[in-house]
Design a protein around this motif. Structure first.
Motif, short mmCIF file in Angstrom:
data_model
loop_
_atom_site.label_atom_id
_atom_site.label_comp_id
_atom_site.label_asym_id
_atom_site.label_seq_id
_atom_site.Cartn_x
_atom_site.Cartn_y
_atom_site.Cartn_z
N GLY A 96 0.85 -1.19 0.00
CA GLY A 96 0.00 0.00 0.00
C GLY A 96 0.89 1.24 0.00
O GLY A 96 1.74 1.39 -0.87
N GLU A 97 0.73 2.08 0.99
CA GLU A 97 1.52 3.30 1.11
C GLU A 97 2.72 3.15 2.05
O GLU A 97 3.51 4.07 2.21
N GLU A 98 2.83 2.00 2.70
CA GLU A 98 3.85 1.80 3.74
C GLU A 98 5.07 1.06 3.21
O GLU A 98 4.96 -0.01 2.61
N TRP A 99 6.27 1.64 3.45
CA TRP A 99 7.53 0.99 3.11
C TRP A 99 8.09 0.31 4.36
O TRP A 99 8.11 0.90 5.45
N LEU A 100 8.54 -0.93 4.20
CA LEU A 100 9.12 -1.71 5.29
C LEU A 100 10.51 -2.17 4.88
O LEU A 100 10.73 -2.53 3.73
N VAL B 146 5.35 -10.50 6.70
CA VAL B 146 4.41 -9.41 6.41
C VAL B 146 3.19 -9.97 5.68
O VAL B 146 3.29 -10.89 4.89
N HIS B 147 2.04 -9.40 5.99
CA HIS B 147 0.77 -9.77 5.35
C HIS B 147 0.45 -8.75 4.27
O HIS B 147 0.53 -7.55 4.50
N VAL B 148 0.10 -9.24 3.09
CA VAL B 148 -0.35 -8.39 1.99
C VAL B 148 -1.80 -8.76 1.70
O VAL B 148 -2.08 -9.85 1.18
N PRO B 149 -2.74 -7.87 2.04
CA PRO B 149 -4.15 -8.18 1.77
C PRO B 149 -4.42 -8.27 0.27
O PRO B 149 -3.67 -7.72 -0.55
N SER B 150 -5.49 -8.94 -0.11
CA SER B 150 -5.83 -9.06 -1.52
C SER B 150 -6.07 -7.69 -2.14
O SER B 150 -6.55 -6.76 -1.47
N ASN B 151 -5.66 -7.56 -3.39
CA ASN B 151 -5.84 -6.35 -4.20
C ASN B 151 -5.09 -5.12 -3.70
O ASN B 151 -5.39 -4.00 -4.13
N VAL B 152 -4.11 -5.28 -2.81
CA VAL B 152 -3.30 -4.16 -2.34
C VAL B 152 -1.99 -4.15 -3.14
O VAL B 152 -1.29 -5.16 -3.21
N GLU B 153 -1.67 -3.01 -3.73
CA GLU B 153 -0.45 -2.91 -4.52
C GLU B 153 0.77 -3.05 -3.62
O GLU B 153 0.79 -2.52 -2.50
#
Length: 114
Positions: free
Chosen positions: A65-69, A77-84
């Motif tokens: 999303g908008e967060e850099w890690l 890390v979890h990436v929800p569906s449809n999140v860039e």
């Protein structure tokens, strides 16, 4: 049902810009070994599949999303569906991505004639 098993580094690889992907799929869940070289970017993308990424070795920067890690060995890390999301490998790295449901798109590309 016959049990499937493999050595992850020996799985057939799909070369994409930024990584080599080695998927291993069950009926409803997929685990994929991804290998990236230092300096390689994995372009921004999104997909309808829920994803969890575990860094096994190396270091990378990942945007969800908008967060850099900044992630290292053992980080998850979890990436929800449809999140860039996108990745920049800071070091040679190995990560494992779990997907639900199975990413048929990747399996089809892996089996497509060259």
């Amino acid at each position: 049902m016959k049990t499937k098993h493999a050595q992850s580094a020996s799985l057939k690889g799909l070369e994409v810009p930024g990584a080599v992907l080695r998927p291993f799929a069950g009926e409803q869940l997929m685990l994929m070994r991804a290998e990236g070289k230092a300096g390689w970017p994995l372009a921004a993308h999104a997909h309808p599949h829920e994803q969890i990424t575990l860094v096994v070795s190396g270091r990378l920067r990942m945007r969800v999303g908008e967060e850099w890690l900044e992630l290292g060995a053992g980080d998850i890390v979890h990436v929800p569906s449809n999140v860039e999301h996108e990745v920049l490998f800071l070091e040679d790295s190995v990560v494992f991505d779990a997907f639900h449901p199975v990413r048929q798109d990747l399996l089809e590309r892996l089996e497509a004639p060259k």
